[in-house]
Design a protein around this motif. Structure first.
Motif, short mmCIF file in Angstrom:
data_model
loop_
_atom_site.label_atom_id
_atom_site.label_comp_id
_atom_site.label_asym_id
_atom_site.label_seq_id
_atom_site.Cartn_x
_atom_site.Cartn_y
_atom_site.Cartn_z
N UNK A 1 0.03 5.44 14.03
CA UNK A 1 -0.43 4.29 13.25
C UNK A 1 -0.88 4.72 11.85
N UNK A 2 -1.60 5.84 11.76
CA UNK A 2 -2.08 6.31 10.45
C UNK A 2 -0.91 6.63 9.51
N UNK A 3 0.14 7.21 10.07
CA UNK A 3 1.32 7.51 9.24
C UNK A 3 1.96 6.22 8.76
N UNK A 4 1.97 5.21 9.62
CA UNK A 4 2.53 3.91 9.24
C UNK A 4 1.69 3.25 8.14
N UNK A 5 0.37 3.34 8.28
CA UNK A 5 -0.52 2.80 7.24
C UNK A 5 -0.22 3.46 5.90
N UNK A 6 -0.06 4.77 5.93
CA UNK A 6 0.24 5.50 4.70
C UNK A 6 1.60 5.09 4.14
N UNK A 7 2.57 4.92 5.03
CA UNK A 7 3.92 4.52 4.60
C UNK A 7 3.88 3.17 3.89
N UNK A 8 3.10 2.25 4.43
CA UNK A 8 2.97 0.95 3.78
C UNK A 8 2.28 1.09 2.43
N UNK A 9 1.25 1.92 2.39
CA UNK A 9 0.48 2.12 1.15
C UNK A 9 1.36 2.66 0.02
#
Length: 240
Positions: free
Chosen positions: A141-149
């Motif tokens: 999830x954290x990697x996904x949050x970063x990807x969106x950011x």
């Protein structure tokens, strides 16, 4: 609306709620030929797939000549420098773009990249120089949050189960899919979907689209799975 934004809207409308087929073959397989990968891709299109995921420029070029559905392009490059191998550098992304991909998928985990390239800079350059959308292959999830950011246009659960942090997972990561739907970016469920019911479950958990690979085009894997169930099987190493 910019040309890229218009492109993304068009691609979203084409793949939403649909099946994307990953058409790949192991390097040492007799199936690892551009014309065979292209035949897999055309078969996918003719039978209802809304897109395909293709590895390597030579395969993407061949597929582009045959099909009209979107191509998610990747370039797997294994090296001793890094565990990141799915389109690990901007140069590999550029080769995928030149070959004709409509979306470029890249490893978007937190693992160090070859040549210490920066993920955010790669995404920005793909947008600005290659003018293509980016699919972020993540494991958490954290990697996904970063990807969106950092501006990725699609997020895939592709690497869940394939990193040191997630290697204990053996089933499709529907919990991650559901959690990722709290983000604004479209979520593509990919990884270990082996039967049609898995596809239905992925959509029930909020997936925007679903990618299936081995269960459809993984002939090498499928033969091994079925051969394991037989009392007698031929054991021989494929050579090229």
């Amino acid at each position: 609306m910019s040309e890229l934004q218009s492109q993304i809207v068009n691609l979203k409308s084409k793949i939403q709620h649909g099946l994307i087929v990953s058409c790949q073959a192991p390097q040492n397989s007799p199936l690892a030929k551009p014309e065979i990968i292209a035949a897999f891709a055309l078969t996918a299109q003719l039978n209802g797939a809304v897109g395909v995921r293709i590895d390597a420029p030579e395969n993407i070029r061949q597929v582009k000549q045959l099909i009209r559905i979107p191509i998610i392009g990747i370039y797997k490059i294994v090296s001793d420098q890094s565990d990141v191998y799915i389109t690990p550098t901007f140069d590999s992304a550029a080769k995928v773009a030149r070959a004709g991909a409509d979306i470029i998928a890249i490893d978007a985990t937190f693992r160090p990249r070859p040549q210490n390239e920066n993920l955010a800079e790669i995404v920005e350059k793909i947008h600005l120089e290659l003018k293509l959308p980016v699919m972020a292959d993540v494991a958490t999830f954290k990697e996904a949050q970063n990807a969106e950011k950092i501006g990725c246009d699609f997020i895939g659960t592709t690497l869940s189960g394939y990193t040191s942090e997630t290697k204990h997972l053996v089933e499709p990561d529907f919990m991650l899919v559901k959690k990722l739907t709290t983000l604004a970016t479209p979520i593509i469920c990919e990884g270990r979907l082996r039967k049609p019911e898995n596809v239905s479950e992925a959509f029930a958990n909020g997936a925007f689209a679903v990618v299936v690979g081995n269960a459809i085009t993984g002939t090498d894997w499928l033969v091994r799975e079925f051969a394991q169930a037989a009392p007698k099987r031929v054991s021989q190493q494929i050579s090229t």
